[in-house]
Design an enzyme around this catalytic site. Sequence first.
Site, PDB file in Angstrom:
ATOM      1  N   TYR A   1      20.246  42.907  38.283  1.00 52.72           N
ATOM      2  CA  TYR A   1      21.519  42.296  37.881  1.00 52.72           C
ATOM      3  C   TYR A   1      21.258  41.095  36.981  1.00 52.72           C
ATOM      4  CZ  TYR A   1      26.528  41.161  38.477  1.00 52.72           C
ATOM      5  OH  TYR A   1      27.880  40.924  38.281  1.00 52.72           O
TER       6      TYR A   1
ATOM      7  N   SER B   1      28.395  37.611  33.707  1.00 53.95           N
ATOM      8  CA  SER B   1      28.353  36.992  35.036  1.00 53.95           C
ATOM      9  C   SER B   1      27.634  35.653  34.870  1.00 53.95           C
ATOM     10  CB  SER B   1      27.546  37.875  35.989  1.00 53.95           C
ATOM     11  OG  SER B   1      27.210  37.164  37.171  1.00 53.95           O
TER      12      SER B   1
ATOM     13  N   LYS C   1      22.458  41.295  33.070  1.00 57.36           N
ATOM     14  CA  LYS C   1      23.549  40.401  32.676  1.00 57.36           C
ATOM     15  C   LYS C   1      23.066  39.383  31.635  1.00 57.36           C
ATOM     16  CE  LYS C   1      27.030  42.113  35.073  1.00 57.36           C
ATOM     17  NZ  LYS C   1      28.253  42.650  34.444  1.00 57.36           N
TER      18      LYS C   1
HETATM   19  N1  LIG Z   1      32.721  40.475  41.895  1.00 58.30           N
HETATM   20  C1  LIG Z   1      31.957  39.472  41.486  1.00 58.30           C
HETATM   21  O1  LIG Z   1      31.615  38.553  42.264  1.00 58.30           O
HETATM   22  C2  LIG Z   1      31.497  39.417  40.049  1.00 58.30           C
HETATM   23  C3  LIG Z   1      30.927  38.216  39.569  1.00 58.30           C
HETATM   24  C4  LIG Z   1      30.505  38.171  38.239  1.00 58.30           C
HETATM   25  C5  LIG Z   1      30.662  39.272  37.423  1.00 58.30           C
HETATM   26  N2  LIG Z   1      31.213  40.420  37.910  1.00 58.30           N
HETATM   27  C6  LIG Z   1      31.340  41.564  37.009  1.00 58.30           C
HETATM   28  O2  LIG Z   1      32.716  41.923  36.922  1.00 58.30           O
HETATM   29  C7  LIG Z   1      32.797  43.263  36.444  1.00 58.30           C
HETATM   30  C8  LIG Z   1      33.855  43.988  37.225  1.00 58.30           C
HETATM   31  O3  LIG Z   1      33.436  44.158  38.557  1.00 58.30           O
HETATM   32  P1  LIG Z   1      34.344  43.796  39.816  1.00 58.30           P
HETATM   33  O4  LIG Z   1      33.688  42.693  40.529  1.00 58.30           O
HETATM   34  O5  LIG Z   1      35.756  43.673  39.434  1.00 58.30           O
HETATM   35  O6  LIG Z   1      34.071  45.079  40.732  1.00 58.30           O
HETATM   36  P2  LIG Z   1      34.955  46.347  41.124  1.00 58.30           P
HETATM   37  O7  LIG Z   1      33.994  47.285  41.747  1.00 58.30           O
HETATM   38  O8  LIG Z   1      36.133  45.947  41.921  1.00 58.30           O
HETATM   39  O9  LIG Z   1      35.441  46.932  39.725  1.00 58.30           O
HETATM   40  C9  LIG Z   1      34.541  47.550  38.841  1.00 58.30           C
HETATM   41  C10 LIG Z   1      35.156  48.820  38.297  1.00 58.30           C
HETATM   42  O10 LIG Z   1      34.275  49.343  37.307  1.00 58.30           O
HETATM   43  C11 LIG Z   1      34.206  50.739  37.463  1.00 58.30           C
HETATM   44  N3  LIG Z   1      32.967  51.227  36.891  1.00 58.30           N
HETATM   45  C12 LIG Z   1      31.711  50.999  37.319  1.00 58.30           C
HETATM   46  N4  LIG Z   1      30.830  51.650  36.558  1.00 58.30           N
HETATM   47  C13 LIG Z   1      31.544  52.313  35.621  1.00 58.30           C
HETATM   48  C14 LIG Z   1      31.190  53.179  34.561  1.00 58.30           C
HETATM   49  N5  LIG Z   1      29.913  53.525  34.344  1.00 58.30           N
HETATM   50  N6  LIG Z   1      32.164  53.669  33.769  1.00 58.30           N
HETATM   51  C15 LIG Z   1      33.465  53.352  34.006  1.00 58.30           C
HETATM   52  N7  LIG Z   1      33.862  52.557  35.023  1.00 58.30           N
HETATM   53  C16 LIG Z   1      32.911  52.051  35.814  1.00 58.30           C
HETATM   54  C17 LIG Z   1      34.279  50.946  38.977  1.00 58.30           C
HETATM   55  O11 LIG Z   1      34.663  52.278  39.300  1.00 58.30           O
HETATM   56  C18 LIG Z   1      35.311  49.899  39.364  1.00 58.30           C
HETATM   57  O12 LIG Z   1      36.624  50.440  39.338  1.00 58.30           O
HETATM   58  C19 LIG Z   1      31.393  43.839  36.567  1.00 58.30           C
HETATM   59  O13 LIG Z   1      30.802  43.885  35.286  1.00 58.30           O
HETATM   60  C20 LIG Z   1      30.667  42.831  37.452  1.00 58.30           C
HETATM   61  O14 LIG Z   1      29.284  42.819  37.211  1.00 58.30           O
HETATM   62  C21 LIG Z   1      31.643  40.505  39.196  1.00 58.30           C
END
Ligand SMILES: NC(=O)c1ccc[n+]([C@@H]2O[C@H](COP(=O)([O-])OP(=O)(O)OC[C@H]3O[C@@H](n4cnc5c(N)ncnc54)[C@H](O)[C@@H]3O)[C@@H](O)[C@H]2O)c1
Length: 292
Positions: free
Chosen positions: A169, A156, A173
Site C-alpha cells: 500500500y 492516501s 500510493k
Molecule cells: N478507507 C480509508 O481509510 C482510506 C484512506 C486513504 C485512502 N483510501 C483510498 O480511498 C479509495 C476508496 O476506498 P474506500 O476506502 O472508499 O473503500 P471502499 O472499499 O468502501 O470503496 C472502494 C470501492 O472501489 C471498488 N474497487 C476496488 N477495486 C476496483 C477495481 N479494480 N475496479 C473497479 N472498482 C474497484 C470496490 O468494489 C469498492 O466499491 C481507495 O483508493 C483507498 O485506497 C482509503
Amino acid sequence: MGRPGRAGRHGPALIMDIQQRVAVVTGGASGIGRSLCLALAEQGAAAIVVADVDAGGAAQVAATIEAGGHRALAVTADVASAADARALVARAQDAFGRIDLLCSNAGIIVGGGVEVPDEAWSRMWAVNVQSHVYLARAILPGMLARREGYLVYTASAAGLLTQLGSAPYAVTKHALVALAEWLYITYADQGIGVSCLCPQAVSTNLGATSRRQVGADTPTTWSDRGAGPQAAVDGVLTPDQVAACVIEAIAQERFLILPHPEVATYERRRADDRERWLRGMRRLQARLSGGR
Ligand SMILES: NC(=O)c1ccc[n+]([C@@H]2O[C@H](COP(=O)([O-])OP(=O)(O)OC[C@H]3O[C@@H](n4cnc5c(N)ncnc54)[C@H](O)[C@@H]3O)[C@@H](O)[C@H]2O)c1
C-alpha cells in the site's frame, strides 16, 4: 473551466465549476467513491457515471442519484483491466457526449511486506497504479482537445508518508502521488486541473472490498469498516466528510487535499529531518503493535 476570467492555481482562467459537468467516479459503489458520486450530484453535475467491479453496488448508487432527480449511469468495470477502462470511458462518452471530471478513486489494500505473494503485489500495482494510467490514457485526448478537464486521484496519506503494516500500500500510493504530480506538471498549462486526495483513516468497506479481490486469506491490515492503524492517532473521518473536502478543493483548484490536516505537518517533518521522522515512525509502530 466554467468561469472565464478567474485565474486558477493551475494558470490562467480555469476554475472548475461542477455544475453541468459530466463526472466519472471509479470505485463509486462504496465508501469515498459513493460519497463523491452523491456530493457531485448535489453540486449539480450534469451526469455521474458510477463505475465499480461491484455491479449491484454501482447500480444502487446510480439509482439513488436518479431518485434525487439527477442523471446517472452505472458501469461495471475492473479499472485494472485496460480493456475495461477503455470501455468505461467509451460508454460514458457515448451516453453523455464527453467527460469533464474523472475521480480516479478505486483502490485496494493488502497487509504485509516483501513476503506478500507476487499475485497480490501485482494486483496492488494494477489497481492502485496502472488503472489510473489506463483511465488517463483514454480520457486525456478528449480533455486536451477541449483544453479543459479535471482529474482527481484518491491516493492516501500513505502516499506521502508510509503505511504501517503494508509495504504494497505504501509503495503503490507513493507511485500514485508521483503520477498525479506528473500529470499536473505536464498538463496544467493545457487546461487540465489535477488534485490528489491523501486522507488517513476513513470509515469505509476497504478491508472487505480488498479481500474480495486478493482472496479471503490475504490480510488487509484494515478492519471491515476501514480503520487502519493511524486511526488510533488522528481519528477516523466519514466518507461524506472526505467528499466535502474534495468538492472544496476542486472549486479552489488545489492539488493536495488533506482531510486530516495533521498530514501536512508530518510531511513537513519528514522533509525537514528524514532520520528523525523515521525514528518517530519506528516508535509509533512499536507503540501501535504493543511494544513488539
Ligand atoms: N478507507 C480509508 O481509510 C482510506 C484512506 C486513504 C485512502 N483510501 C483510498 O480511498 C479509495 C476508496 O476506498 P474506500 O476506502 O472508499 O473503500 P471502499 O472499499 O468502501 O470503496 C472502494 C470501492 O472501489 C471498488 N474497487 C476496488 N477495486 C476496483 C477495481 N479494480 N475496479 C473497479 N472498482 C474497484 C470496490 O468494489 C469498492 O466499491 C481507495 O483508493 C483507498 O485506497 C482509503
